[in-house]
Scaffold this active site. Structure first.
Site, PDB file in Angstrom:
ATOM      1  N   GLU A   1     -12.510 -94.295 -42.801  1.00 49.51           N
ATOM      2  CA  GLU A   1     -12.579 -92.840 -42.796  1.00 49.51           C
ATOM      3  C   GLU A   1     -13.840 -92.285 -42.157  1.00 49.51           C
ATOM      4  O   GLU A   1     -13.799 -91.263 -41.466  1.00 49.51           O
ATOM      5  CB  GLU A   1     -12.425 -92.309 -44.232  1.00 49.51           C
ATOM      6  CG  GLU A   1     -11.125 -92.714 -44.912  1.00 49.51           C
ATOM      7  CD  GLU A   1      -9.881 -92.280 -44.126  1.00 49.51           C
ATOM      8  OE1 GLU A   1      -9.997 -91.436 -43.214  1.00 49.51           O
ATOM      9  OE2 GLU A   1      -8.795 -92.800 -44.425  1.00 49.51           O
TER      10      GLU A   1
ATOM     11  N   MET B   1      -0.380 -89.538 -41.665  1.00 52.96           N
ATOM     12  CA  MET B   1      -0.527 -90.979 -41.890  1.00 52.96           C
ATOM     13  C   MET B   1      -0.577 -91.706 -40.548  1.00 52.96           C
ATOM     14  O   MET B   1       0.191 -91.420 -39.641  1.00 52.96           O
ATOM     15  CB  MET B   1       0.629 -91.522 -42.722  1.00 52.96           C
ATOM     16  CG  MET B   1       0.550 -91.146 -44.194  1.00 52.96           C
ATOM     17  SD  MET B   1      -0.928 -91.791 -44.995  1.00 52.96           S
ATOM     18  CE  MET B   1      -0.650 -93.541 -44.847  1.00 52.96           C
ATOM     19  N   GLU B   2      -1.505 -92.676 -40.459  1.00 52.39           N
ATOM     20  CA  GLU B   2      -1.784 -93.314 -39.175  1.00 52.39           C
ATOM     21  C   GLU B   2      -1.076 -94.657 -39.024  1.00 52.39           C
ATOM     22  O   GLU B   2      -1.687 -95.681 -38.752  1.00 52.39           O
ATOM     23  CB  GLU B   2      -3.296 -93.501 -39.018  1.00 52.39           C
ATOM     24  CG  GLU B   2      -3.959 -94.439 -40.016  1.00 52.39           C
ATOM     25  CD  GLU B   2      -4.264 -93.822 -41.374  1.00 52.39           C
ATOM     26  OE1 GLU B   2      -4.842 -94.535 -42.208  1.00 52.39           O
ATOM     27  OE2 GLU B   2      -3.933 -92.656 -41.596  1.00 52.39           O
ATOM     28  N   ASN B   3       0.237 -94.653 -39.222  1.00 47.79           N
ATOM     29  CA  ASN B   3       0.980 -95.903 -39.094  1.00 47.79           C
ATOM     30  C   ASN B   3       1.049 -96.345 -37.638  1.00 47.79           C
ATOM     31  O   ASN B   3       1.037 -95.531 -36.714  1.00 47.79           O
ATOM     32  CB  ASN B   3       2.407 -95.719 -39.629  1.00 47.79           C
ATOM     33  CG  ASN B   3       2.409 -95.156 -41.034  1.00 47.79           C
ATOM     34  OD1 ASN B   3       2.037 -95.816 -41.984  1.00 47.79           O
ATOM     35  ND2 ASN B   3       2.811 -93.896 -41.149  1.00 47.79           N
TER      36      ASN B   3
ATOM     37  N   HIS C   1      -8.565 -87.885 -35.165  1.00 47.50           N
ATOM     38  CA  HIS C   1      -8.879 -88.674 -36.360  1.00 47.50           C
ATOM     39  C   HIS C   1      -7.792 -89.714 -36.629  1.00 47.50           C
ATOM     40  O   HIS C   1      -8.077 -90.897 -36.842  1.00 47.50           O
ATOM     41  CB  HIS C   1      -9.020 -87.734 -37.568  1.00 47.50           C
ATOM     42  CG  HIS C   1      -9.371 -88.418 -38.850  1.00 47.50           C
ATOM     43  ND1 HIS C   1     -10.619 -88.321 -39.434  1.00 47.50           N
ATOM     44  CD2 HIS C   1      -8.645 -89.212 -39.681  1.00 47.50           C
ATOM     45  CE1 HIS C   1     -10.639 -89.030 -40.558  1.00 47.50           C
ATOM     46  NE2 HIS C   1      -9.434 -89.576 -40.731  1.00 47.50           N
ATOM     47  N   GLU C   2      -6.544 -89.282 -36.602  1.00 44.06           N
ATOM     48  CA  GLU C   2      -5.450 -90.203 -36.915  1.00 44.06           C
ATOM     49  C   GLU C   2      -5.265 -91.252 -35.820  1.00 44.06           C
ATOM     50  O   GLU C   2      -4.937 -92.412 -36.112  1.00 44.06           O
ATOM     51  CB  GLU C   2      -4.151 -89.421 -37.142  1.00 44.06           C
ATOM     52  CG  GLU C   2      -4.223 -88.376 -38.247  1.00 44.06           C
ATOM     53  CD  GLU C   2      -4.779 -88.920 -39.554  1.00 44.06           C
ATOM     54  OE1 GLU C   2      -4.575 -90.109 -39.870  1.00 44.06           O
ATOM     55  OE2 GLU C   2      -5.439 -88.148 -40.278  1.00 44.06           O
TER      56      GLU C   2
ATOM     57  N   HIS D   1      -7.662 -94.127 -36.132  1.00 47.15           N
ATOM     58  CA  HIS D   1      -7.271 -95.113 -37.141  1.00 47.15           C
ATOM     59  C   HIS D   1      -6.476 -96.279 -36.534  1.00 47.15           C
ATOM     60  O   HIS D   1      -6.315 -97.311 -37.190  1.00 47.15           O
ATOM     61  CB  HIS D   1      -6.439 -94.457 -38.237  1.00 47.15           C
ATOM     62  CG  HIS D   1      -7.271 -93.821 -39.313  1.00 47.15           C
ATOM     63  ND1 HIS D   1      -8.294 -94.480 -39.958  1.00 47.15           N
ATOM     64  CD2 HIS D   1      -7.204 -92.573 -39.876  1.00 47.15           C
ATOM     65  CE1 HIS D   1      -8.829 -93.684 -40.859  1.00 47.15           C
ATOM     66  NE2 HIS D   1      -8.203 -92.515 -40.828  1.00 47.15           N
TER      67      HIS D   1
END
Length: 237
Positions: free
Chosen positions: A58, A1-3, A35-36, A39
């Site tokens: 995405e 998860m990209e918080n 990728h993350e 984000h």
């Protein structure tokens, strides 16, 4: 998860042992981390206006993961893998029951239906196609304008096209709507007639039936080297 401030991963997508892990594991870790982190810009700094524009998150993060990995590890020639891995999106998109990159979402409960290879893989592919047509420098500058304008705010697909169109002078909105708002993709055939090239496009369907889709297709002709090239848009069948 990209918080913001805390990106979380499964251990298998983060940990790599130089002595015991396969080389493919290292590549997997590199692309997932990239990728993350992508984000942070596409998803956090600029957030999609609604789930219809999920691919802005995405598709861009997928494309950026390969762009960043190629910069860090050019010896991997990661773009060749991008090509082979994009076939997952093409197989799905060759079905008569496929869906466009942009799907109208009426309720948040419908979003699981679009977390698929079309949003991720096809989305990344059309971004790479557009970057190649506009040129990397023009694309990067226009993208920076888009991010700055919509930072800490929301954006929709048309906002991105507007920034790229203004920066390039090309009909980006019209061009890309033909790729994001309709399902499927074309097969382009090239023939020589009277010493001239003739281009024809037909929609590909895995069933073998005839499709009715029509796209604006960026075409690049190279002679001798990629530097000696000419680009144009195929507008008609």
């Amino acid at each position: 998860m990209e918080n913001y401030g805390l990106v979380t991963y499964r251990e298998t997508a983060l940990l790599y042992d130089e002595q015991h892990s396969a080389a493919a594991n290292k590549q997997r870790v590199a692309t997932v981390v990239a990728h993350e982190l992508a984000h942070q810009w596409f998803g956090n700094l600029v957030t999609m206006e609604w789930w219809t524009h999920l691919w802005l998150n995405e598709g861009f993060a997928t494309w950026m993961s390969y762009l960043a990995t190629d910069s860090l590890f050019p010896e991997w020639k990661i773009w060749t893998q991008f090509l082979s891995e994009s076939t997952a999106g093409l197989r799905l998109d060759g079905l008569a029951e496929s869906h466009p990159i942009e799907v109208e979402i009426n309720h948040a409960g419908e979003i699981d239906e679009i977390f698929d290879a079309i949003s991720y893989r096809k989305g990344a592919s059309v971004i790479r196609m557009l970057q190649s047509y506009l040129g990397a420098e023009c694309f990067q500058k226009s993208l920076a304008v888009y991010i700055k304008k919509h930072s800490c705010s929301n954006a929709k697909t048309e906002d991105l096209w507007a920034a790229l169109e203004e920066g390039s002078g090309e009909p980006v909105n019209k061009l890309m709507n033909s790729w994001t708002k309709q399902m499927g993709y074309p097969v382009v055939s090239v023939n020589i007639k009277d010493q001239k090239l003739e281009f024809e496009q037909t929609q590909f369907l895995s069933s073998g039936s005839k499709g009715v889709g029509q796209w604006i297709v960026p075409i690049t002709l190279c002679c001798g080297s990629y530097e000696a090239r000419n680009s144009f848009l195929l507008l008609e069948r």
